[in-house]
Design a protein around this motif. Sequence first.
Motif, short mmCIF file in Angstrom:
data_model
loop_
_atom_site.label_atom_id
_atom_site.label_comp_id
_atom_site.label_asym_id
_atom_site.label_seq_id
_atom_site.Cartn_x
_atom_site.Cartn_y
_atom_site.Cartn_z
N ILE A 2 0.84 -1.20 0.00
CA ILE A 2 0.00 0.00 0.00
C ILE A 2 0.88 1.25 0.00
O ILE A 2 1.86 1.34 0.73
CB ILE A 2 -0.88 -0.02 1.28
CG1 ILE A 2 -1.91 -1.15 1.19
CG2 ILE A 2 -1.54 1.31 1.53
CD1 ILE A 2 -2.89 -1.01 0.06
N LEU A 4 0.70 5.40 0.64
CA LEU A 4 -0.14 6.44 1.22
C LEU A 4 0.18 7.79 0.61
O LEU A 4 1.34 8.19 0.53
CB LEU A 4 0.07 6.51 2.73
CG LEU A 4 -0.53 5.39 3.56
CD1 LEU A 4 -0.36 5.70 5.05
CD2 LEU A 4 -2.01 5.21 3.24
N ILE A 177 -11.10 8.22 3.25
CA ILE A 177 -10.25 7.07 3.59
C ILE A 177 -9.66 7.24 4.99
O ILE A 177 -9.06 8.29 5.30
CB ILE A 177 -9.12 6.90 2.55
CG1 ILE A 177 -9.68 6.60 1.16
CG2 ILE A 177 -8.14 5.80 3.00
CD1 ILE A 177 -10.45 5.29 1.04
N ASP A 178 -9.85 6.21 5.81
CA ASP A 178 -9.25 6.18 7.15
C ASP A 178 -8.97 4.71 7.49
O ASP A 178 -9.10 3.85 6.60
CB ASP A 178 -10.17 6.84 8.19
CG ASP A 178 -11.56 6.21 8.24
OD1 ASP A 178 -11.73 5.04 7.81
OD2 ASP A 178 -12.50 6.88 8.71
N ALA A 182 -9.99 2.10 4.54
CA ALA A 182 -8.83 1.71 3.74
C ALA A 182 -8.76 0.21 3.46
O ALA A 182 -8.54 -0.19 2.32
CB ALA A 182 -7.54 2.20 4.41
N CYS A 185 -10.90 -1.02 0.58
CA CYS A 185 -10.38 -0.64 -0.74
C CYS A 185 -9.16 -1.46 -1.10
O CYS A 185 -9.00 -1.89 -2.25
CB CYS A 185 -10.03 0.85 -0.74
SG CYS A 185 -11.46 1.88 -0.39
N LEU A 193 -3.60 4.92 -1.55
CA LEU A 193 -4.70 5.46 -0.74
C LEU A 193 -4.46 6.93 -0.46
O LEU A 193 -3.42 7.31 0.09
CB LEU A 193 -4.79 4.70 0.59
CG LEU A 193 -4.88 3.17 0.52
CD1 LEU A 193 -4.91 2.58 1.93
CD2 LEU A 193 -6.12 2.73 -0.26
N ALA A 195 -5.49 10.13 1.72
CA ALA A 195 -6.19 10.45 2.98
C ALA A 195 -5.87 11.89 3.35
O ALA A 195 -4.69 12.25 3.48
CB ALA A 195 -5.76 9.49 4.08
N ILE A 212 -3.50 3.28 9.41
CA ILE A 212 -4.08 2.93 8.10
C ILE A 212 -3.32 1.75 7.50
O ILE A 212 -3.91 0.78 7.02
CB ILE A 212 -4.06 4.15 7.14
CG1 ILE A 212 -5.01 5.25 7.67
CG2 ILE A 212 -4.47 3.74 5.72
CD1 ILE A 212 -4.95 6.57 6.91
N CYS A 216 -4.52 -2.45 6.78
CA CYS A 216 -4.57 -3.00 5.43
C CYS A 216 -3.81 -4.32 5.27
O CYS A 216 -3.82 -4.89 4.18
CB CYS A 216 -4.04 -2.00 4.42
SG CYS A 216 -5.16 -0.60 4.21
#
Length: 217
Positions: A2, A4, A177-178, A182, A185, A193, A195, A212, A216
């Motif tokens: 992921i 951010l 998104i939090d 998250a 998704c 992502l 945010a 976050i 995930c």
Amino acid sequence: MIKLSPSILAADFAELGRSCEAVMAAGADMLHVDVMDGAFVPNISLGVPVLAALAKRVPAFYDVHLMIRRPLQYIKPFCAAGANLLTFHIEAESPVEQTIQAIHDEGCRAALCIKPATPPEAVFPYLDALEMVLVMSVEPGFGGQKFMPAAVEKIAAIRAEAQRRGLSTDIEVDGGIDAATAPLCAAAGANVLVAGSAVFGAKDPAAAMSAIRAACV
Ligand code: DX5
Ligand code: ZN
């Protein structure tokens, strides 16, 4: 993995440089810059000079989200100002293929964005030419809105089509998104992502980003 991309829309603009340095130091992968023209969306945020000043001061990968009516006209100045990835809307008024080409001609990565009412199939004709697709999980225009769960299925449909074609297209999701939204998704196939409020609005942005990420895995 992921990535951010904190949205600077939720930052204190009077402290923009300092807050961006802080989130980068805290492990953000990129910075999401929301550009709004008051025409494509009913809000005005910031433009080329702010991006240029920020990029000069804070080394980062700049993920620039154009919520403007005529993106094609502004590709060159945004890339020159420091954008590394330029996202424009399929619902805007510029020809899609030509706009993707113009972004690539400037040496930038190109992404196409869909609003909540636009079906995922709308991006399929352009998928092979794109580095990323951005799925909006709120109506564009304002930070701090509630996540729309319908985005999850759209992400899954785009991820499935990309996989079917053997593409490793990035899929970004933006809006509400939090740590709670998250993982939904990410499980559907989003790997970038955005945010805003959840990071810049947090007392401890580093802890918010860790939360976050942890949600995930
Ligand atoms: C909305 C913007 C978003 C927004 C996200 O038009 O594109 O990037 O800043 O803000 P949060 O994370 O607060 O929903
Ligand atoms: Zn955005």
